[in-house]
Enzyme design. Sequence first.
Site, PDB file in Angstrom:
ATOM      1  N   GLY A 157       0.836  -1.195   0.000  1.00 51.04           N
ATOM      2  CA  GLY A 157       0.000   0.000   0.000  1.00 51.04           C
ATOM      3  C   GLY A 157       0.869   1.242   0.000  1.00 51.04           C
ATOM      4  O   GLY A 157       1.897   1.288   0.661  1.00 51.04           O
TER       5      GLY A 157
ATOM      6  N   ARG B 182       0.962  -5.082  -5.416  1.00 52.63           N
ATOM      7  CA  ARG B 182       1.156  -6.321  -4.670  1.00 52.63           C
ATOM      8  C   ARG B 182       1.429  -7.396  -5.730  1.00 52.63           C
ATOM      9  O   ARG B 182       0.770  -7.437  -6.752  1.00 52.63           O
ATOM     10  CB  ARG B 182      -0.081  -6.645  -3.833  1.00 52.63           C
ATOM     11  CG  ARG B 182      -0.239  -5.708  -2.644  1.00 52.63           C
ATOM     12  CD  ARG B 182      -1.397  -6.082  -1.739  1.00 52.63           C
ATOM     13  NE  ARG B 182      -1.394  -5.302  -0.501  1.00 52.63           N
ATOM     14  CZ  ARG B 182      -1.720  -4.005  -0.428  1.00 52.63           C
ATOM     15  NH1 ARG B 182      -2.101  -3.373  -1.527  1.00 52.63           N
ATOM     16  NH2 ARG B 182      -1.668  -3.350   0.717  1.00 52.63           N
TER      17      ARG B 182
ATOM     18  N   ASP C 150       5.280  -4.651   6.217  1.00 55.73           N
ATOM     19  CA  ASP C 150       5.598  -6.005   6.628  1.00 55.73           C
ATOM     20  C   ASP C 150       5.800  -6.962   5.442  1.00 55.73           C
ATOM     21  O   ASP C 150       6.849  -7.580   5.274  1.00 55.73           O
ATOM     22  CB  ASP C 150       4.411  -6.465   7.495  1.00 55.73           C
ATOM     23  CG  ASP C 150       4.717  -7.688   8.274  1.00 55.73           C
ATOM     24  OD1 ASP C 150       4.379  -8.768   7.747  1.00 55.73           O
ATOM     25  OD2 ASP C 150       5.310  -7.593   9.367  1.00 55.73           O
TER      26      ASP C 150
ATOM     27  N   THR D 194       4.464   2.774   5.435  1.00 51.81           N
ATOM     28  CA  THR D 194       3.070   2.358   5.588  1.00 51.81           C
ATOM     29  C   THR D 194       2.373   3.312   6.547  1.00 51.81           C
ATOM     30  O   THR D 194       2.993   3.777   7.505  1.00 51.81           O
ATOM     31  CB  THR D 194       2.960   0.925   6.150  1.00 51.81           C
ATOM     32  OG1 THR D 194       1.625   0.715   6.609  1.00 51.81           O
ATOM     33  CG2 THR D 194       3.909   0.694   7.314  1.00 51.81           C
TER      34      THR D 194
ATOM     35  N   ASP E 237       0.060   2.527   8.509  1.00 50.98           N
ATOM     36  CA  ASP E 237      -0.547   1.781   9.621  1.00 50.98           C
ATOM     37  C   ASP E 237       0.249   1.807  10.910  1.00 50.98           C
ATOM     38  O   ASP E 237      -0.258   1.454  11.967  1.00 50.98           O
ATOM     39  CB  ASP E 237      -0.782   0.327   9.199  1.00 50.98           C
ATOM     40  CG  ASP E 237      -1.848   0.227   8.115  1.00 50.98           C
ATOM     41  OD1 ASP E 237      -2.658   1.166   7.996  1.00 50.98           O
ATOM     42  OD2 ASP E 237      -1.845  -0.776   7.377  1.00 50.98           O
TER      43      ASP E 237
ATOM     44  N   ASP F 275       2.414  -0.224  11.929  1.00 57.75           N
ATOM     45  CA  ASP F 275       2.277  -1.566  12.502  1.00 57.75           C
ATOM     46  C   ASP F 275       3.582  -2.376  12.481  1.00 57.75           C
ATOM     47  O   ASP F 275       3.557  -3.600  12.586  1.00 57.75           O
ATOM     48  CB  ASP F 275       1.190  -2.339  11.751  1.00 57.75           C
ATOM     49  CG  ASP F 275       1.489  -2.450  10.257  1.00 57.75           C
ATOM     50  OD1 ASP F 275       2.487  -1.849   9.803  1.00 57.75           O
ATOM     51  OD2 ASP F 275       0.723  -3.121   9.557  1.00 57.75           O
TER      52      ASP F 275
ATOM     53  N   ARG G 268      -6.010  -2.738  10.532  1.00 58.57           N
ATOM     54  CA  ARG G 268      -6.614  -4.064  10.701  1.00 58.57           C
ATOM     55  C   ARG G 268      -6.176  -4.698  12.010  1.00 58.57           C
ATOM     56  O   ARG G 268      -6.975  -5.166  12.798  1.00 58.57           O
ATOM     57  CB  ARG G 268      -6.246  -4.966   9.530  1.00 58.57           C
ATOM     58  CG  ARG G 268      -7.015  -4.668   8.269  1.00 58.57           C
ATOM     59  CD  ARG G 268      -7.264  -5.873   7.390  1.00 58.57           C
ATOM     60  NE  ARG G 268      -8.052  -5.508   6.210  1.00 58.57           N
ATOM     61  CZ  ARG G 268      -7.612  -4.688   5.246  1.00 58.57           C
ATOM     62  NH1 ARG G 268      -6.402  -4.174   5.318  1.00 58.57           N
ATOM     63  NH2 ARG G 268      -8.384  -4.391   4.209  1.00 58.57           N
TER      64      ARG G 268
END
Lengths: 320, 320, 320, 320
Positions: free
Chosen positions: C11, C72, C103, C125, C127, C129, C171
């Site tokens: 992303g 992707r 990741d 990213t 996120d 994360d 998520r």
Amino acid sequence: MKRIGVLTSGGDAPGMNAAVRAVVRCGLDRGMEVYGIQRGYEGLIDGAIKEMDMSSVGDILHRGGTILRTARSERFKTEEGQKHAINVLSAFGIEGIVVIGGDGSFRGGLELSQRGITVMGLPGTIDNDLGYTDFTIGFDTAVNTVLSAVSNIRDTSSSHERATVIEVMGRHCGDIALYAGLTGGADNILVPEMPFDINKVCRKIIQGKNRGKMHDIIMKAEGVGVDAKELAQLVEEKTGKETRVVILAYLQRGGSPTAKDRMLASRTASKAVELLYDDESSKAIGICGSEIVAYDLEKALTIKRPFNADLYHLADVLSK
Amino acid sequence: MKRIGVLTSGGDAPGMNAAVRAVVRCGLDRGMEVYGIQRGYEGLIDGAIKEMDMSSVGDILHRGGTILRTARSERFKTEEGQKHAINVLSAFGIEGIVVIGGDGSFRGGLELSQRGITVMGLPGTIDNDLGYTDFTIGFDTAVNTVLSAVSNIRDTSSSHERATVIEVMGRHCGDIALYAGLTGGADNILVPEMPFDINKVCRKIIQGKNRGKMHDIIMKAEGVGVDAKELAQLVEEKTGKETRVVILAYLQRGGSPTAKDRMLASRTASKAVELLYDDESSKAIGICGSEIVAYDLEKALTIKRPFNADLYHLADVLSK
Amino acid sequence: MKRIGVLTSGGDAPGMNAAVRAVVRCGLDRGMEVYGIQRGYEGLIDGAIKEMDMSSVGDILHRGGTILRTARSERFKTEEGQKHAINVLSAFGIEGIVVIGGDGSFRGGLELSQRGITVMGLPGTIDNDLGYTDFTIGFDTAVNTVLSAVSNIRDTSSSHERATVIEVMGRHCGDIALYAGLTGGADNILVPEMPFDINKVCRKIIQGKNRGKMHDIIMKAEGVGVDAKELAQLVEEKTGKETRVVILAYLQRGGSPTAKDRMLASRTASKAVELLYDDESSKAIGICGSEIVAYDLEKALTIKRPFNADLYHLADVLSK
Amino acid sequence: MKRIGVLTSGGDAPGMNAAVRAVVRCGLDRGMEVYGIQRGYEGLIDGAIKEMDMSSVGDILHRGGTILRTARSERFKTEEGQKHAINVLSAFGIEGIVVIGGDGSFRGGLELSQRGITVMGLPGTIDNDLGYTDFTIGFDTAVNTVLSAVSNIRDTSSSHERATVIEVMGRHCGDIALYAGLTGGADNILVPEMPFDINKVCRKIIQGKNRGKMHDIIMKAEGVGVDAKELAQLVEEKTGKETRVVILAYLQRGGSPTAKDRMLASRTASKAVELLYDDESSKAIGICGSEIVAYDLEKALTIKRPFNADLYHLADVLSK
């Protein structure tokens, strides 16, 4: 401690309201009474003080400026003014206060501290010029405000193939110029911490010109010892490139605070209330890395701010 | 007409790219060839001209400035320069051009027109100083840019209970000051079209102060015959209110164009292409009410712009 | 190392362009050749690779998205795809690459690393994360984008005395909801890391209502196991307060990167190039406090991200 | 008339505060008493009414939403409710009111008008769906809000070479989609006024793809008879292009009003007060071209809004 006060002092900074809100709400959450002091030390001397509740800080988190207002106080610099302030605080039964401001505001707080009031200092200034903390409340917003000005100026500067001198705030500390210059792609960054070399400036502009670069931005901190207009003239003479000046001035002081500034304000304020609740002695609260830190107030004022030469060099490499 | 050109000239304005895009795409849609001329009349004389296709104007609609770049041309003011330009155009087989710019650019277009080139003028200037059209391309963006500056300045100005003089662009036409002043809640609006009365200015500030108003904004067009710094000093002396100055300068020239400016640019450009396609004579395109209008180019330049005294009065009532 | 590549994968995130720019310019500054690989591992397999120079990364610092594009890649998940990628890299003589992504992109890089290519991972990213770094490139921009949405929603939500469920990305990691919730003054913050309790949510809304609060904002990460619309209905039933839903979705992915993200991107990219220049082994670059850090790539992927319970608690106190 | 009221009703719109401010200040300037009525017709029935002075509308000009709050009132739809409202108004001695809202709010006003209260309607709705006025208060802000969302989505959409369906407000009137689509460079614009043809949509996307276009934006008004998610699936199937959905929803309702909306609000409000002062009969105030116009309230509601087919066609040409 059961009753505390909060004031904002010196130049205002985006995020001061977020800090005031957090002081009030964290204080109430711990069962303390929180009083808002208007117009910094001026209002303290005048007794312009009123109790705050949850709703008195509602809907201010996203607002620039400070609802408590701020001022520079001549009276408070006198011993008489300071004694008067102490009397006012004891009359209100306020044992400790949170002072949101910069260097000068902290020195004022130190005076109160030496007269028996516990003072917790929060770094509220856009200049990022406090040595004991990585960042100050308002700095991130100011840098982003400069970035949006840069993007406006880039448009017109490219269309006319001009150079532009952008003067930003920073008398002794060049961090706004350094951060906004690096992240805004400025070709030259002029800060008080580094020597000013007109030839280096012009060299980069001429090199850029030969590389087909359409716009050049010279990011200059106000503390650099050359007048912006004179600098523009020098550049025009030496490079043959039309050069304009924009002085951002008070634009940098306002605006809705960024997430980073709101977070820093909320976290440092929460820490200040915790320390007051625990009856700790006077401290300056700041951030080091990701940790909220607290230094003895007097000691904090002695910590010198090192200039980040790595960033200065990186900016130079990125704009070559 | 089968082959047309487009150029941007004079000071750049947000929305010029939207206009260039619309000229190219509407032209191609009608089966015409469209040539982009770089750096206004300078590039025309130099033959800095290249054919445009659909993709050469892709992804520019939202960008400030002008991809064709712009310049002021001394050479084009000479008869020799104009003859040279005509030769270049005939060499390229370009029969008509769209000129996006202000007053001066239109006069330049008139010279070409009198030498047999059809010229369609689009009002591309932030100043809104063209008499034949209600609005110019870039004006709405400039006013909104000033508004966001006002909201930043209001934050800090309130926190310090200060007055601020904001100087905006407008040498002969005060529309930016008038529109941004009315919609930004300025307490005083100073425009070249109206006499400047320092006492009236100070009267309103003092009244506001007595009413508990925390900030005062004086919106001043650069064309008003008083230096911004001197004005601030006068106000400070006569009202006792601390007064600061912010000069927005080139900030007002950049930025992503507003919907209104993109729409005006797209509609006027489409009209210009239609008129070229129909082999009409040289015109100035503008908007009157909601209608896109086209006047004879020479006549358009003679139309004086009336000052909107009703808005000026309304602004005064709203800020009383 | 003399020849390196750079790609963006997974992303997209605001600041990826700033990272690409810094990789290219720092690489050139060290006398290396830098190749841009299009569309992540897809383009690598396809050999969509071209050499970059100073100007190929001009004027992108302030742009969202990624000029290298991203994708992707299913093919790259196969051994055959990976072998093919290695062949392409050796055909180009590229010994090391910088992978900007999250990741999954790092796991892809690990495959290449195990086949002899040096891979430096930059955390790209929104996120936030990744366990090995305090912050990822794009996170600060995403949080500020959510804040500006919150301020729009607050306006209308207050006017109608409504509650609003705002669903943001995340998520497995609730950081966007946590940071935007705390700094946006959300009354409730729902993250995957904490149990969801509808009664606690409604309790705060009812308390706020009784305190005269006009708007309520429920900041919900998409990873929380309740549908936003169903949540709104539940809240409406249990509190009697009209409740609306806004799903910010891809809005959070775009936008001009903030100063903080541009800085993080520039500093981590500069570090990655330095490590490649020094022929270090594959690493994941990140930030810890104010320091740029580099972990062994494989090890970095094993570091779990701890949830910041202190911030979660602070947000609760501030919105009581 | 000596005593007037003002209320905001129906969905809120940016600029309503600017209108309230202008009603109050223009009213006071003419020596009238002005009362603020809370929560539209609901508050009117409840007698939630208080007198306003200069400062009660200070610092609201730039705020979205409405300080008077707004609501939809079931009670007011009953004859009993309307009679009750009349009684309240006579109890307060209020002879005329300014109603800021849309179609439904005007019908409510008509009921009061037929019961002897003079009602001046200001077009306060983002939908631009009132036939008697070129533009409504809030529309320009909503369109610009959509534009900034488009620019965020363009970033990520280009990076992934995706198509995106953006659903905007507009049940019966497609103007937000039309204006934001044209000025945002949408490839397809879907409005309730025009037939929906999936094949035309996909044709343009495929053509764009072949021309190397990286992103596609489908701007869809909510009133178009196809679900956004289903539309995205259809597009993905028929074009092979990954397609995402973003529903902007209430984002479009908030935000600081643009200069254009503040100007429209101020001018129409000033006109409404003038007409009340002159004891004119009930009217709907709007703008036609550059002129502020007033129609008989009942007649205004019968004027149908023509769809602007020229703009729709122009948008199509520009995005070919």
